[in-house]
Motif scaffolding. Structure first.
Motif, PDB file in Angstrom:
ATOM      1  N   UNK A 104       5.337   6.225 -44.306  1.00  0.00           N
ATOM      2  CA  UNK A 104       6.538   7.038 -44.118  1.00  0.00           C
ATOM      3  C   UNK A 104       7.098   6.699 -42.738  1.00  0.00           C
ATOM      4  N   UNK A 105       8.358   6.310 -42.677  1.00  0.00           N
ATOM      5  CA  UNK A 105       8.953   5.816 -41.436  1.00  0.00           C
ATOM      6  C   UNK A 105       9.763   6.926 -40.760  1.00  0.00           C
ATOM      7  N   UNK A 106       9.454   7.165 -39.486  1.00  0.00           N
ATOM      8  CA  UNK A 106      10.111   8.204 -38.709  1.00  0.00           C
ATOM      9  C   UNK A 106      10.746   7.570 -37.471  1.00  0.00           C
ATOM     10  N   UNK A 107      12.036   7.814 -37.285  1.00  0.00           N
ATOM     11  CA  UNK A 107      12.741   7.373 -36.077  1.00  0.00           C
ATOM     12  C   UNK A 107      13.099   8.614 -35.271  1.00  0.00           C
ATOM     13  N   UNK A 108      12.747   8.611 -33.973  1.00  0.00           N
ATOM     14  CA  UNK A 108      13.017   9.777 -33.134  1.00  0.00           C
ATOM     15  C   UNK A 108      13.776   9.404 -31.883  1.00  0.00           C
ATOM     16  N   UNK A 109      14.547  10.351 -31.346  1.00  0.00           N
ATOM     17  CA  UNK A 109      15.339  10.077 -30.149  1.00  0.00           C
ATOM     18  C   UNK A 109      15.887  11.365 -29.560  1.00  0.00           C
ATOM     19  N   UNK A 110      16.305  11.273 -28.296  1.00  0.00           N
ATOM     20  CA  UNK A 110      17.160  12.268 -27.664  1.00  0.00           C
ATOM     21  C   UNK A 110      18.548  11.641 -27.602  1.00  0.00           C
ATOM     22  N   UNK A 111      19.549  12.290 -28.165  1.00  0.00           N
ATOM     23  CA  UNK A 111      20.868  11.678 -28.272  1.00  0.00           C
ATOM     24  C   UNK A 111      21.830  12.221 -27.219  1.00  0.00           C
ATOM     25  N   UNK A 112      22.963  11.530 -27.085  1.00  0.00           N
ATOM     26  CA  UNK A 112      23.952  11.921 -26.097  1.00  0.00           C
ATOM     27  C   UNK A 112      23.453  11.640 -24.693  1.00  0.00           C
ATOM     28  N   UNK A 179      24.213  20.594 -27.512  1.00  0.00           N
ATOM     29  CA  UNK A 179      23.254  20.338 -28.583  1.00  0.00           C
ATOM     30  C   UNK A 179      23.893  20.497 -29.952  1.00  0.00           C
ATOM     31  N   UNK A 180      24.818  21.447 -30.077  1.00  0.00           N
ATOM     32  CA  UNK A 180      25.492  21.664 -31.363  1.00  0.00           C
ATOM     33  C   UNK A 180      26.501  20.551 -31.643  1.00  0.00           C
ATOM     34  N   UNK A 184      26.214  17.862 -34.805  1.00  0.00           N
ATOM     35  CA  UNK A 184      27.284  17.707 -35.804  1.00  0.00           C
ATOM     36  C   UNK A 184      27.798  16.266 -35.833  1.00  0.00           C
ATOM     37  N   UNK A 185      27.933  15.657 -34.665  1.00  0.00           N
ATOM     38  CA  UNK A 185      28.368  14.256 -34.611  1.00  0.00           C
ATOM     39  C   UNK A 185      27.364  13.358 -35.319  1.00  0.00           C
ATOM     40  N   UNK A 186      26.074  13.608 -35.087  1.00  0.00           N
ATOM     41  CA  UNK A 186      25.042  12.801 -35.713  1.00  0.00           C
ATOM     42  C   UNK A 186      25.047  12.953 -37.224  1.00  0.00           C
TER      43      UNK A 186
END
Length: 244
Positions: A104-112, A179-180, A184-186
């Motif tokens: 199972x492939x998981x991609x994680x990040x902090x965006x913006x 964060x909101x 929403x953009x993502x």
């Protein structure tokens, strides 16, 4: 059946609460009076100023203690209950092998502009948090941790390249509801980039998220403060299983 409660300070049901806030004024008697006026408008009666401290130029931090008359109806409280079993790592691994017959492939990040990786690292990194190993510890999970300040287009591109089953995003910076807006953009970008029903699971987490807002934000799940890697891993295999 309704069950009403009131805050507790010195005696049961006395309605005593403590609140803190900052006003954009220098610390003086007028500032203290303004703090008490604000507390009164918030419903504290009587309100007592228990702490005031200058914070830089032109700002003062206050702590106010007082009584409120409001009641809370416990029967009217809405929460998101865990609707999946909490599994051990070996159980998650076994279900991934059985259901997917691949990792199972998981991609994680902090965006913006969010550079706070403590949350995403606690969930993804093998060292984990609160005595639990992170998702990298699970043999049947392949984890790609993109780190901090990742743009939404880069996150979408990585998810497509890695053929992600799930995308985990942490958001700690919340000024002006960043964060909101970022979430929403993502979610909009993933809807545009994937055919209907084919996008990866979108999971967001952070201390200021309301777990009931998943639908409004366009994601599959929201995790708030105190979430552990085991909870996330258990949810992922549950949600992936529901899709297959």
């Amino acid at each position: 059946m309704s069950e009403y409660v009131r805050p507790y300070g010195d005696t049961t049901g006395d309605g005593m609460v403590q609140v803190s806030f900052t006003l954009p004024v220098p610390h003086d008697k007028v500032a203290e009076g303004a703090a008490l006026q604000l507390a009164a408008k918030m419903g504290l009666d009587p309100a007592m100023l228990v702490h005031a401290k200058q914070m830089g130029t032109g700002f003062t931090f206050f702590v106010v203690y007082g009584r409120v008359s409001h009641l809370v109806d416990l029967a009217a409280v809405t929460v998101v209950e865990r609707d999946y079993p909490l599994l051990a790592a070996k159980e998650v691994n076994a279900l991934v092998r059985k259901r997917l017959r691949r990792k199972l492939v998981v991609v994680g990040a902090c965006i913006g502009t969010d550079a706070h990786t403590v949350g995403i690292d606690a969930i993804l990194n093998v060292k984990g948090v609160a005595g639990e190993k992170g998702l990298e510890y699970y043999r049947e999970l392949r984890v790609v941790n993109m780190g901090a300040q990742v743009t939404v287009p880069d996150l979408v591109a990585a998810a497509r390249t890695e053929k992600a089953d799930a995308v985990l995003v942490s958001q700690v910076v919340t000024q002006k509801d960043a964060h909101l807006h970022n979430t929403r953009e993502m979610s909009a970008a993933f809807r545009e980039s994937y055919p209907a029903g084919r996008r990866p699971l979108l999971v967001v987490g952070g201390p200021r998220f309301d777990e009931t807002m998943a639908g409004d934000l366009g994601v599959d799940r929201i995790f708030s403060r105190g979430t552990t890697p085991r909870e996330v891993a258990s949810y992922l295999i549950h949600a992936v299983k529901e899709r297959t």
